[in-house]
Enzyme design. Structure first.
Site, mmCIF file in Angstrom:
data_model
loop_
_atom_site.group_PDB
_atom_site.id
_atom_site.type_symbol
_atom_site.label_atom_id
_atom_site.label_comp_id
_atom_site.label_asym_id
_atom_site.label_seq_id
_atom_site.Cartn_x
_atom_site.Cartn_y
_atom_site.Cartn_z
ATOM 1 C CE1 TYR A 154 -3.317 2.928 0.768
ATOM 2 C CE2 TYR A 154 -1.920 3.369 2.671
ATOM 3 C CZ TYR A 154 -2.933 3.741 1.812
ATOM 4 O OH TYR A 154 -3.560 4.958 1.996
ATOM 5 C CD GLU B 230 -8.002 7.836 4.995
ATOM 6 O OE1 GLU B 230 -7.911 7.763 6.232
ATOM 7 O OE2 GLU B 230 -7.024 7.700 4.237
ATOM 8 C CD1 TRP C 125 -3.506 2.612 6.107
ATOM 9 C CD2 TRP C 125 -5.615 3.340 6.114
ATOM 10 N NE1 TRP C 125 -3.977 2.521 4.818
ATOM 11 C CE2 TRP C 125 -5.276 2.963 4.798
ATOM 12 C CE3 TRP C 125 -6.909 3.821 6.361
ATOM 13 C CZ2 TRP C 125 -6.167 3.063 3.730
ATOM 14 C CZ3 TRP C 125 -7.797 3.920 5.297
ATOM 15 C CH2 TRP C 125 -7.422 3.546 4.008
#
Length: 198
Positions: free
Chosen positions: A22, A44, A52
């Site tokens: 990522y 988000e 995250w």
């Protein structure tokens, strides 16, 4: 196989290959596609209060649960759909966050109608140019943007348009992820790559 000889951002846990992928392939790459932008808004806002990586591990689950990020489909979700999603272990089962995704989809569509695209709206806050910060250590990274308080301005405007779970901290993370802000560290190999491609 992770190349350990490459220098990456200090916040990255390089023991997680999916996290490294990522970082190396997506984080900070400028997004000019509304569907991709909507995906990151869903993810988000789901992250609020969580790491995250917790969301990243569930990314496929979110894609399936939220209609492959078709904003019109998500905007039309009803109470039955919310109840169904509350039983879905592939996502974070938080009713307020699920309802926020629907509300955010509806607000997203209104912005598209007003500005031609959501990307036109968001990139307009930074004059269509990526803001580049110069960070070296983990301690350098702020929770929100202090560059013209851009994350404060955007989150305030988005809240006024009906967005939920999108305060300044989440907004800043969104700007980083979608390349409106390049916060790769000075020594990270992606810093220069993204700067050269912008």
């Amino acid at each position: 196989m992770i190349n350990d000889s490459i220098c990456r951002c200090p916040w990255l846990d390089t023991t997680k290959p999916d996290y490294v992928a990522y970082h190396d392939q997506e984080w900070g790459v400028p997004v000019h596609d509304d569907k991709k932008m909507f995906e990151f808004i869903i993810l988000e806002s789901a992250q609020a209060g969580l790491s995250w990586y917790t969301i990243l591990k569930r990314r496929d689950g979110y894609k399936a649960a939220f209609a492959n990020y078709n904003v019109h489909d998500v905007a039309a979700f009803n109470e039955d759909k919310i109840d169904e999603l509350m039983q879905n272990s592939a996502i974070i089962r938080n009713r307020l966050k699920i309802k926020a995704a629907i509300t955010n989809a509806q607000a997203f569509i209104k912005i598209q109608q007003e500005f031609g695209s959501f990307c036109n709206y968001l990139w307009g806050f930074v004059d269509n140019k990526t803001i580049t910060n110069e960070f070296s250590t983990l301690a350098d990274y702020p929770a929100t943007s202090d560059v013209s308080d851009v994350s404060d301005k955007i989150s305030k405007d988005m809240k006024s348009r009906g967005f939920k779970f999108f305060g300044s901290t989440i907004c800043y993370a969104h700007l980083q992820a979608c390349g409106l802000i390049n916060d790769h560290s000075k020594t990270c190999f992606r810093k220069a790559e993204l700067a050269n491609n912008s």
